[in-house]
Design a protein around this motif. Structure first.
Motif, PDB file in Angstrom:
ATOM      1  N   LYS A  56      59.138  62.405  63.724  1.00 54.99           N
ATOM      2  CA  LYS A  56      58.899  61.886  65.114  1.00 54.99           C
ATOM      3  C   LYS A  56      59.374  62.631  66.030  1.00 54.99           C
ATOM      4  N   LYS A  57      60.650  63.277  65.873  1.00 52.11           N
ATOM      5  CA  LYS A  57      61.402  64.127  66.814  1.00 52.11           C
ATOM      6  C   LYS A  57      60.158  65.298  67.167  1.00 52.11           C
ATOM      7  N   THR A  58      59.882  65.859  65.906  1.00 55.30           N
ATOM      8  CA  THR A  58      59.116  67.009  66.171  1.00 55.30           C
ATOM      9  C   THR A  58      57.730  66.982  66.705  1.00 55.30           C
ATOM     10  N   LEU A  59      57.214  65.749  66.532  1.00 54.80           N
ATOM     11  CA  LEU A  59      55.775  65.272  67.225  1.00 54.80           C
ATOM     12  C   LEU A  59      56.120  65.133  68.842  1.00 54.80           C
ATOM     13  N   ILE A  60      57.221  64.597  68.790  1.00 51.43           N
ATOM     14  CA  ILE A  60      57.484  64.361  70.398  1.00 51.43           C
ATOM     15  C   ILE A  60      57.831  65.775  71.199  1.00 51.43           C
ATOM     16  N   ASN A  61      58.428  66.695  70.457  1.00 53.86           N
ATOM     17  CA  ASN A  61      58.835  67.982  70.875  1.00 53.86           C
ATOM     18  C   ASN A  61      57.740  69.030  70.918  1.00 53.86           C
ATOM     19  N   ARG A  62      56.739  68.893  70.166  1.00 56.32           N
ATOM     20  CA  ARG A  62      55.445  69.297  70.084  1.00 56.32           C
ATOM     21  C   ARG A  62      54.552  68.827  71.281  1.00 56.32           C
ATOM     22  N   ASP A  63      54.599  67.647  71.427  1.00 59.96           N
ATOM     23  CA  ASP A  63      53.709  67.265  72.764  1.00 59.96           C
ATOM     24  C   ASP A  63      54.466  67.752  74.099  1.00 59.96           C
ATOM     25  N   GLU A  64      55.524  67.608  74.048  1.00 58.69           N
ATOM     26  CA  GLU A  64      56.395  68.319  75.246  1.00 58.69           C
ATOM     27  C   GLU A  64      56.247  69.683  75.356  1.00 58.69           C
ATOM     28  N   ILE A  65      56.112  70.824  74.373  1.00 53.31           N
ATOM     29  CA  ILE A  65      55.941  71.842  74.482  1.00 53.31           C
ATOM     30  C   ILE A  65      54.609  72.125  75.062  1.00 53.31           C
ATOM     31  N   ARG A  66      53.371  71.472  74.793  1.00 52.61           N
ATOM     32  CA  ARG A  66      52.287  71.560  75.028  1.00 52.61           C
ATOM     33  C   ARG A  66      52.022  71.260  76.288  1.00 52.61           C
ATOM     34  N   SER A  67      52.762  70.157  77.081  1.00 57.86           N
ATOM     35  CA  SER A  67      52.528  69.825  78.202  1.00 57.86           C
ATOM     36  C   SER A  67      53.551  70.910  79.349  1.00 57.86           C
TER      37      SER A  67
END
Length: 94
Positions: A56-67
């Motif tokens: 879950k944390k990696t998915l959240i971090n991936r979305d933040e990195i994209r934004s």
């Protein structure tokens, strides 16, 4: 003669036998007090829970990195456009 030596050794065997029985009884009670269930199921459940949290944390971090990447790209384009506008105004007015 052998009977005499055997009678002499009997009093020494009694305390040794009692001590062995005491140790045996203590070991048996200790073995009964030890938990007999397997803890690997609990450990596996904990590891699975931690893996789910990490995913879950990696998915959240991936979305933040994209934004953040899109924001940085937008700001780089804006800064480049302003720099070009400043250079054009500076060199064409001279």
């Amino acid at each position: 003669m052998a009977i005499f030596n055997f009678k002499k050794l009997i009093p020494t065997f009694i305390p040794v036998a009692l001590e062995l029985m005491r140790h045996f009884k203590r070991d048996v009670s200790h073995n009964n007090n030890i938990r007999k269930f397997d803890e690997t199921d609990d450990k596996l459940a904990t590891i699975k829970n931690l893996l789910v949290k990490i995913e879950k944390k990696t998915l959240i971090n991936r979305d933040e990195i994209r934004s953040m990447k899109t924001r940085v790209t937008i700001w780089a384009v804006i800064n480049s456009a302003l720099l070009i506008a400043i250079l054009v105004k500076l060199f064409f007015l001279v």
